[in-house]
Design a protein around this motif. Structure first.
Motif, PDB file in Angstrom:
ATOM      1  N   MET A   1       0.830  -1.207   0.000  1.00  0.00           N
ATOM      2  CA  MET A   1       0.000   0.000   0.000  1.00  0.00           C
ATOM      3  C   MET A   1       0.863   1.254   0.000  1.00  0.00           C
ATOM      4  O   MET A   1       1.968   1.244   0.540  1.00  0.00           O
ATOM      5  CB  MET A   1      -0.913   0.023   1.224  1.00  0.00           C
ATOM      6  CG  MET A   1      -2.080  -0.944   1.186  1.00  0.00           C
ATOM      7  SD  MET A   1      -3.162  -0.714   2.604  1.00  0.00           S
ATOM      8  CE  MET A   1      -4.470  -1.845   2.180  1.00  0.00           C
ATOM      9  N   GLU A   2       0.315   2.316  -0.567  1.00  0.00           N
ATOM     10  CA  GLU A   2       0.995   3.600  -0.531  1.00  0.00           C
ATOM     11  C   GLU A   2       0.806   4.232   0.843  1.00  0.00           C
ATOM     12  O   GLU A   2       0.140   3.691   1.717  1.00  0.00           O
ATOM     13  CB  GLU A   2       0.423   4.511  -1.628  1.00  0.00           C
ATOM     14  CG  GLU A   2       0.646   3.987  -3.037  1.00  0.00           C
ATOM     15  CD  GLU A   2       0.079   4.921  -4.074  1.00  0.00           C
ATOM     16  OE1 GLU A   2      -0.370   6.031  -3.700  1.00  0.00           O
ATOM     17  OE2 GLU A   2       0.074   4.556  -5.251  1.00  0.00           O
ATOM     18  N   HIS A   3       1.372   5.422   1.004  1.00  0.00           N
ATOM     19  CA  HIS A   3       1.263   6.123   2.286  1.00  0.00           C
ATOM     20  C   HIS A   3      -0.190   6.406   2.639  1.00  0.00           C
ATOM     21  O   HIS A   3      -0.982   6.817   1.795  1.00  0.00           O
ATOM     22  CB  HIS A   3       2.042   7.441   2.208  1.00  0.00           C
ATOM     23  CG  HIS A   3       1.954   8.257   3.451  1.00  0.00           C
ATOM     24  ND1 HIS A   3       1.015   9.243   3.631  1.00  0.00           N
ATOM     25  CD2 HIS A   3       2.687   8.230   4.597  1.00  0.00           C
ATOM     26  CE1 HIS A   3       1.188   9.803   4.815  1.00  0.00           C
ATOM     27  NE2 HIS A   3       2.184   9.199   5.422  1.00  0.00           N
ATOM     28  N   PHE A   4      -0.535   6.162   3.904  1.00  0.00           N
ATOM     29  CA  PHE A   4      -1.875   6.451   4.389  1.00  0.00           C
ATOM     30  C   PHE A   4      -1.817   6.704   5.896  1.00  0.00           C
ATOM     31  O   PHE A   4      -0.895   6.248   6.582  1.00  0.00           O
ATOM     32  CB  PHE A   4      -2.829   5.288   4.105  1.00  0.00           C
ATOM     33  CG  PHE A   4      -2.423   3.999   4.782  1.00  0.00           C
ATOM     34  CD1 PHE A   4      -2.839   3.708   6.075  1.00  0.00           C
ATOM     35  CD2 PHE A   4      -1.602   3.084   4.128  1.00  0.00           C
ATOM     36  CE1 PHE A   4      -2.440   2.541   6.711  1.00  0.00           C
ATOM     37  CE2 PHE A   4      -1.200   1.907   4.755  1.00  0.00           C
ATOM     38  CZ  PHE A   4      -1.629   1.637   6.040  1.00  0.00           C
ATOM     39  N   VAL A   5      -2.802   7.439   6.398  1.00  0.00           N
ATOM     40  CA  VAL A   5      -2.941   7.665   7.833  1.00  0.00           C
ATOM     41  C   VAL A   5      -4.401   7.432   8.200  1.00  0.00           C
ATOM     42  O   VAL A   5      -5.301   8.004   7.576  1.00  0.00           O
ATOM     43  CB  VAL A   5      -2.533   9.098   8.233  1.00  0.00           C
ATOM     44  CG1 VAL A   5      -2.753   9.307   9.735  1.00  0.00           C
ATOM     45  CG2 VAL A   5      -1.081   9.365   7.869  1.00  0.00           C
ATOM     46  N   ILE A   6      -4.634   6.589   9.185  1.00  0.00           N
ATOM     47  CA  ILE A   6      -5.982   6.307   9.660  1.00  0.00           C
ATOM     48  C   ILE A   6      -6.170   7.004  11.007  1.00  0.00           C
ATOM     49  O   ILE A   6      -5.406   6.767  11.939  1.00  0.00           O
ATOM     50  CB  ILE A   6      -6.215   4.796   9.856  1.00  0.00           C
ATOM     51  CG1 ILE A   6      -5.812   4.010   8.612  1.00  0.00           C
ATOM     52  CG2 ILE A   6      -7.677   4.528  10.233  1.00  0.00           C
ATOM     53  CD1 ILE A   6      -6.569   4.344   7.377  1.00  0.00           C
ATOM     54  N   THR A   7      -7.163   7.869  11.103  1.00  0.00           N
ATOM     55  CA  THR A   7      -7.509   8.451  12.403  1.00  0.00           C
ATOM     56  C   THR A   7      -8.771   7.748  12.897  1.00  0.00           C
ATOM     57  O   THR A   7      -9.673   7.467  12.115  1.00  0.00           O
ATOM     58  CB  THR A   7      -7.755   9.967  12.321  1.00  0.00           C
ATOM     59  OG1 THR A   7      -8.938  10.231  11.552  1.00  0.00           O
ATOM     60  CG2 THR A   7      -6.568  10.667  11.676  1.00  0.00           C
ATOM     61  N   ILE A   8      -8.802   7.459  14.181  1.00  0.00           N
ATOM     62  CA  ILE A   8      -9.951   6.758  14.752  1.00  0.00           C
ATOM     63  C   ILE A   8     -10.545   7.564  15.900  1.00  0.00           C
ATOM     64  O   ILE A   8      -9.881   7.833  16.902  1.00  0.00           O
ATOM     65  CB  ILE A   8      -9.561   5.359  15.255  1.00  0.00           C
ATOM     66  CG1 ILE A   8      -9.127   4.476  14.069  1.00  0.00           C
ATOM     67  CG2 ILE A   8     -10.738   4.707  15.988  1.00  0.00           C
ATOM     68  CD1 ILE A   8      -8.748   3.061  14.454  1.00  0.00           C
ATOM     69  N   SER A   9     -11.795   7.945  15.733  1.00  0.00           N
ATOM     70  CA  SER A   9     -12.594   8.507  16.818  1.00  0.00           C
ATOM     71  C   SER A   9     -13.481   7.379  17.310  1.00  0.00           C
ATOM     72  O   SER A   9     -13.970   6.576  16.512  1.00  0.00           O
ATOM     73  CB  SER A   9     -13.433   9.679  16.297  1.00  0.00           C
ATOM     74  OG  SER A   9     -14.280  10.169  17.305  1.00  0.00           O
ATOM     75  N   ARG A  10     -13.711   7.300  18.611  1.00  0.00           N
ATOM     76  CA  ARG A  10     -14.444   6.126  19.107  1.00  0.00           C
ATOM     77  C   ARG A  10     -15.241   6.439  20.358  1.00  0.00           C
ATOM     78  O   ARG A  10     -14.823   7.210  21.217  1.00  0.00           O
ATOM     79  CB  ARG A  10     -13.500   4.961  19.376  1.00  0.00           C
ATOM     80  CG  ARG A  10     -12.660   5.083  20.673  1.00  0.00           C
ATOM     81  CD  ARG A  10     -11.571   6.114  20.532  1.00  0.00           C
ATOM     82  NE  ARG A  10     -10.708   6.151  21.709  1.00  0.00           N
ATOM     83  CZ  ARG A  10     -10.158   7.279  22.168  1.00  0.00           C
ATOM     84  NH1 ARG A  10     -10.394   8.439  21.594  1.00  0.00           N
ATOM     85  NH2 ARG A  10      -9.362   7.242  23.212  1.00  0.00           N
ATOM     86  N   GLY A  11     -16.406   5.810  20.453  1.00  0.00           N
ATOM     87  CA  GLY A  11     -17.183   5.865  21.677  1.00  0.00           C
ATOM     88  C   GLY A  11     -16.576   4.907  22.683  1.00  0.00           C
ATOM     89  O   GLY A  11     -16.024   3.857  22.310  1.00  0.00           O
ATOM     90  N   TYR A  12     -16.642   5.252  23.959  1.00  0.00           N
ATOM     91  CA  TYR A  12     -16.031   4.408  24.982  1.00  0.00           C
ATOM     92  C   TYR A  12     -16.789   3.085  25.064  1.00  0.00           C
ATOM     93  O   TYR A  12     -18.013   3.055  25.200  1.00  0.00           O
ATOM     94  CB  TYR A  12     -16.068   5.111  26.335  1.00  0.00           C
ATOM     95  CG  TYR A  12     -15.223   4.429  27.385  1.00  0.00           C
ATOM     96  CD1 TYR A  12     -13.847   4.403  27.273  1.00  0.00           C
ATOM     97  CD2 TYR A  12     -15.810   3.815  28.489  1.00  0.00           C
ATOM     98  CE1 TYR A  12     -13.063   3.779  28.233  1.00  0.00           C
ATOM     99  CE2 TYR A  12     -15.033   3.196  29.455  1.00  0.00           C
ATOM    100  CZ  TYR A  12     -13.663   3.175  29.312  1.00  0.00           C
ATOM    101  OH  TYR A  12     -12.881   2.549  30.254  1.00  0.00           O
ATOM    102  N   GLY A  13     -16.059   1.980  24.952  1.00  0.00           N
ATOM    103  CA  GLY A  13     -16.673   0.659  24.999  1.00  0.00           C
ATOM    104  C   GLY A  13     -17.066   0.113  23.644  1.00  0.00           C
ATOM    105  O   GLY A  13     -17.591  -1.001  23.543  1.00  0.00           O
ATOM    106  N   SER A  14     -16.796   0.883  22.580  1.00  0.00           N
ATOM    107  CA  SER A  14     -17.173   0.447  21.228  1.00  0.00           C
ATOM    108  C   SER A  14     -16.148  -0.495  20.607  1.00  0.00           C
ATOM    109  O   SER A  14     -16.411  -1.108  19.573  1.00  0.00           O
ATOM    110  CB  SER A  14     -17.342   1.669  20.312  1.00  0.00           C
ATOM    111  OG  SER A  14     -16.088   2.311  20.101  1.00  0.00           O
ATOM    112  N   GLY A  15     -14.968  -0.582  21.215  1.00  0.00           N
ATOM    113  CA  GLY A  15     -13.896  -1.413  20.665  1.00  0.00           C
ATOM    114  C   GLY A  15     -12.971  -0.656  19.741  1.00  0.00           C
ATOM    115  O   GLY A  15     -12.117  -1.262  19.083  1.00  0.00           O
TER     116      GLY A  15
END
Length: 214
Positions: free
Chosen positions: A1-15
């Motif tokens: 894969m080429e360059h990528f950045v994944i940002t993750i926002s999450r609810g508490y307890g959602s995994g």
């Protein structure tokens, strides 16, 4: 894969955290969470404990004030000889600086800290939001923390409110607005492994589209 950045926002307890760790491992990239506060501390010289105290939190009515002003993030860091060097806003700005440097240097997964907003406009960023039904989050937190249903419910409401206020304060936007994200995943409808596969498939689709455009 080429360059990528994944940002993750999450609810508490959602995994969301676990999915981020699994995704980074599968893709062979780094996963950044509390490392960001450590790197920001090393960069600024500010005690890491101060970063920890303000990590994804704001004090008092700050979120409301930011909503009126359009967000407190101003992209600037204050030097040690200036007033406000250890203010919460400057601590956030140093974390944002760290997030930008990591995103430009390498492919990675970054969780929380309004990274989706900090990296707005940066190429190859995929913004993921992970949520689940409240009752499912409660069950997860009860098992993980060995606490009662009442305690888990209270903890989820408190932490999700802190995250929402933090996001609103620095961005002027709503944390739960789906338009802030490229993809939203409901883990009440799928297990974590399936969520990882879904995100990976989305990365591949995005990168294929980029090749076609070129």
């Amino acid at each position: 894969m080429e360059h990528f950045v994944i940002t993750i926002s999450r609810g508490y307890g959602s995994g969301g955290k676990q999915i981020g760790i699994m995704l980074a491992k599968e893709l062979g990239v780094e996963y950044y969470d509390q490392d960001i506060t450590r790197f920001a501390s090393e960069d600024s010289g500010i005690n890491e404990a101060l970063f920890a105290q303000s990590d994804e939190k704001v004090k008092g009515g700050a979120a409301l004030m930011a909503g009126l002003s359009g967000g407190a993030y101003d992209h600037k860091v204050i030097s040690p000889n200036k007033k406000g060097f250890v203010s919460d806003s400057n601590l956030f700005n140093y974390q944002a600086k760290t997030i930008k440097e990591l995103a430009r240097k390498e492919s990675c997964v970054i969780i929380g800290r309004a990274a989706d907003y900090v990296l707005a406009g940066e190429p190859d960023v995929i913004r993921v939001n992970i949520q689940a039904k409240f009752e499912d989050c409660v069950k997860t937190v009860m098992v993980r923390s060995c606490i009662s249903q009442k305690e888990a419910s209270k903890m989820i409401r408190r932490i999700d409110k802190e995250r929402a206020d933090f996001y609103h304060y620095y961005t002027g936007q709503n944390w739960d607005d789906e338009l802030n994200y490229d993809i939203t995943i409901n883990t009440s409808l799928m297990d974590w492994t399936t969520a990882v596969k879904l995100i990976r498939s989305y990365i591949e689709i995005r990168q294929a589209e980029k090749v076609e455009e070129e």
